[in-house]
Design an enzyme around this catalytic site. Structure first.
Site, PDB file in Angstrom:
ATOM      1  NE  ARG A  48      -3.610  -2.384   2.460  1.00  0.00           N
ATOM      2  CZ  ARG A  48      -4.486  -2.683   3.414  1.00  0.00           C
ATOM      3  NH1 ARG A  48      -4.692  -1.830   4.402  1.00  0.00           N
ATOM      4  NH2 ARG A  48      -5.156  -3.819   3.384  1.00  0.00           N
TER       5      ARG A  48
ATOM      6  NE  ARG B 209      -1.096   4.566   9.111  1.00  0.00           N
ATOM      7  CZ  ARG B 209      -2.387   4.227   9.068  1.00  0.00           C
ATOM      8  NH1 ARG B 209      -2.928   3.816   7.926  1.00  0.00           N
ATOM      9  NH2 ARG B 209      -3.127   4.301  10.153  1.00  0.00           N
TER      10      ARG B 209
ATOM     11  CD  GLU C 245      -7.841  -1.796  11.228  1.00  0.00           C
ATOM     12  OE1 GLU C 245      -7.902  -2.576  10.273  1.00  0.00           O
ATOM     13  OE2 GLU C 245      -7.777  -0.559  11.100  1.00  0.00           O
TER      14      GLU C 245
ATOM     15  CB  SER D 280     -10.777  -4.546   9.134  1.00  0.00           C
ATOM     16  OG  SER D 280     -11.934  -3.801   8.851  1.00  0.00           O
TER      17      SER D 280
ATOM     18  NE  ARG E 135      -1.601  -2.029  11.633  1.00  0.00           N
ATOM     19  CZ  ARG E 135      -2.419  -0.985  11.596  1.00  0.00           C
ATOM     20  NH1 ARG E 135      -3.498  -0.967  12.359  1.00  0.00           N
ATOM     21  NH2 ARG E 135      -2.185   0.043  10.811  1.00  0.00           N
TER      22      ARG E 135
END
Length: 424
Positions: free
Chosen positions: A259, A274, A346, A349, A388
């Site tokens: 990403r 991130r 988070e 999801s 994560r």
């Protein structure tokens, strides 16, 4: 993708649903374009019919040895006009499809109304955050002694890249393998090793294109690096008609994800939270419409089971309308406790997309006792984000001497190792 026929049937309901996402009314404009398109289609059909009829009349006139000149002029005019009509119809159809494809999915009725993450709703909390007799550290302070090499990652590839060595690399591998084994062995997901390069159509099908092109990495003429294995796994059923007996289909994969984080400038620039490249275990389900709510709960519970097995405290949040992803109709986020940050973050999801993606990729099934076909429902979720999860293990299992205890379920993947020792 939304169905223009359903919008025509109840434009007020459509506008009301998207208003919950903060969008202005659009149904009127869409219906006007559709009416123009259908009028041109009718005009083309009438013109074609008249052309065929006039062609027959020409033959009859010639057989009587009369002059067919006027009829021939009429046929010539129709022949000239038809391509113009077809071009106009195609241009309007393309415009309509572009507008439809830019609209997000409608939220389900039970999704809470809200503008952003501050209005998400807590569903449940699991586990108790650990207490420490020493000053806790964040993962970017613990990790370097265990093989998180931030400097080497930046030197090799630039910001938001990290090189994992030694204990950190082994822990990352163990986490990914454990997640795959649990999902495939205990929860019935079929393990898949998909391509990480996909074409534009695959990204369009799951909703990343065209709206989020800036968040992706393009490679070559028509290949893109996947931002999530959801793209590859969901598109397994693209342009297919399944039999109802084949459902549900459940897929899982461990892949690198890429990403550009174009919309995240300045956020989480330290550590692994991130990154431009990260590993993630993905879950995808393809189900009949009446099964999708139950499947959403099942999928989320599978992700929760992994966190529970790892002994990590977490909570489940139901996202509000302003915080959901483009293709989602309802989303649960799982947030893991990070002692170093003293907050939940988070880590998974899980979303149901109803038939939104299925319409974009033309994925249908044939009900056993009904005529015709229906669109399937698609669901996707993280099971889990490996980087994560590594962060969560480092912070929750940190020891005062800089070592990190290994969760019991991971020890078989590390040849019985129960502690990661910092390098001298």
């Amino acid at each position: 993708m939304h169905d223009i026929r359903l919008i025509r049937e109840d434009p007020k309901a459509f506008d009301a649903a998207l208003a919950r996402r903060g969008l202005a009314p659009v149904a009127g404009g869409l219906i006007a374009l559709d009416e123009k398109r259908r009028a041109l289609m009718t005009e083309a059909q009438v013109a074609q019919a008249r052309r065929n009829e006039a062609s027959k009349e020409i033959g009859a006139v010639k057989s009587r040895r009369d002059d067919p000149g006027d009829l021939m002029k009429e046929v010539a005019a129709i022949k000239e006009r038809l391509p113009e009509i077809e071009a106009e119809e195609k241009a309007i159809a393309d415009k309509l499809n572009r507008k439809l494809s830019a609209l997000p999915n409608a939220p389900l009725a039970d999704v809470p109304q809200g503008k952003d993450e501050d209005e998400n709703v807590l569903v449940a909390t699991h586990g108790t955050p650990p207490s420490f007799a020493f000053a806790v550290k964040e993962h970017d302070a613990i990790g370097p002694a265990l093989g998180l090499d931030f400097d080497a990652g930046v030197a090799l590839s630039g910001s938001r890249f990290t090189l994992l060595r030694g204990a950190a690399a082994k822990l990352s591998r163990a986490l990914g393998q454990f997640m795959l084994d649990m999902l495939s062995g205990e929860h019935g997901y079929e393990e898949v090793a998909p391509p990480v390069l996909v074409k534009y159509d695959a990204l369009f099908g799951t909703g990343q294109m065209p709206k989020f092109a800036e968040d992706l990495f393009k490679v070559g003429e028509d290949h893109w690096l996947i931002p999530t294995a959801e793209v590859s796994l969901t598109n397994i059923v693209a342009n297919k008609i399944l039999n109802e007996g084949e459902l549900p289909l459940r897929f899982t994969a461990l892949t690198p994800c890429f990403r550009s984080e174009a919309g995240a400038a300045g956020r989480d620039t330290r550590g692994l939270i991130r990154q431009h490249q990260f590993d993630k275990v993905e879950m995808v389900s393809i189900v009949a419409p009446e099964k999708s709510d139950d499947e959403h709960e099942r999928m989320t519970a599978c992700a929760e089971g992994i966190l529970t097995a790892l002994g990590l405290p977490f909570r489940r949040m139901k996202l509000c309308t302003g915080d959901m992803g483009f293709s989602a109709a309802r989303t649960y986020d799982l947030e893991v406790w990070l002692p170093g940050q003293d907050r939940y973050r988070e880590i998974s999801s899980c979303s149901t997309c109803t038939d939104f993606q299925a319409r974009r990729m033309n994925a249908r099934y044939r009900p056993a006792e009904e005529k015709g076909t229906k669109f399937v429902h698609t669901l996707n979720g993280s099971g889990l984000a490996v980087g994560r999860t590594l962060v969560a293990v480092l912070e929750n299992y940190q020891q005062e001497d800089g070592s990190v205890a290994v969760p019991e379920v991971l020890q078989p993947y590390l040849k019985g190792l129960n502690r990661l020792e910092p390098r001298a």
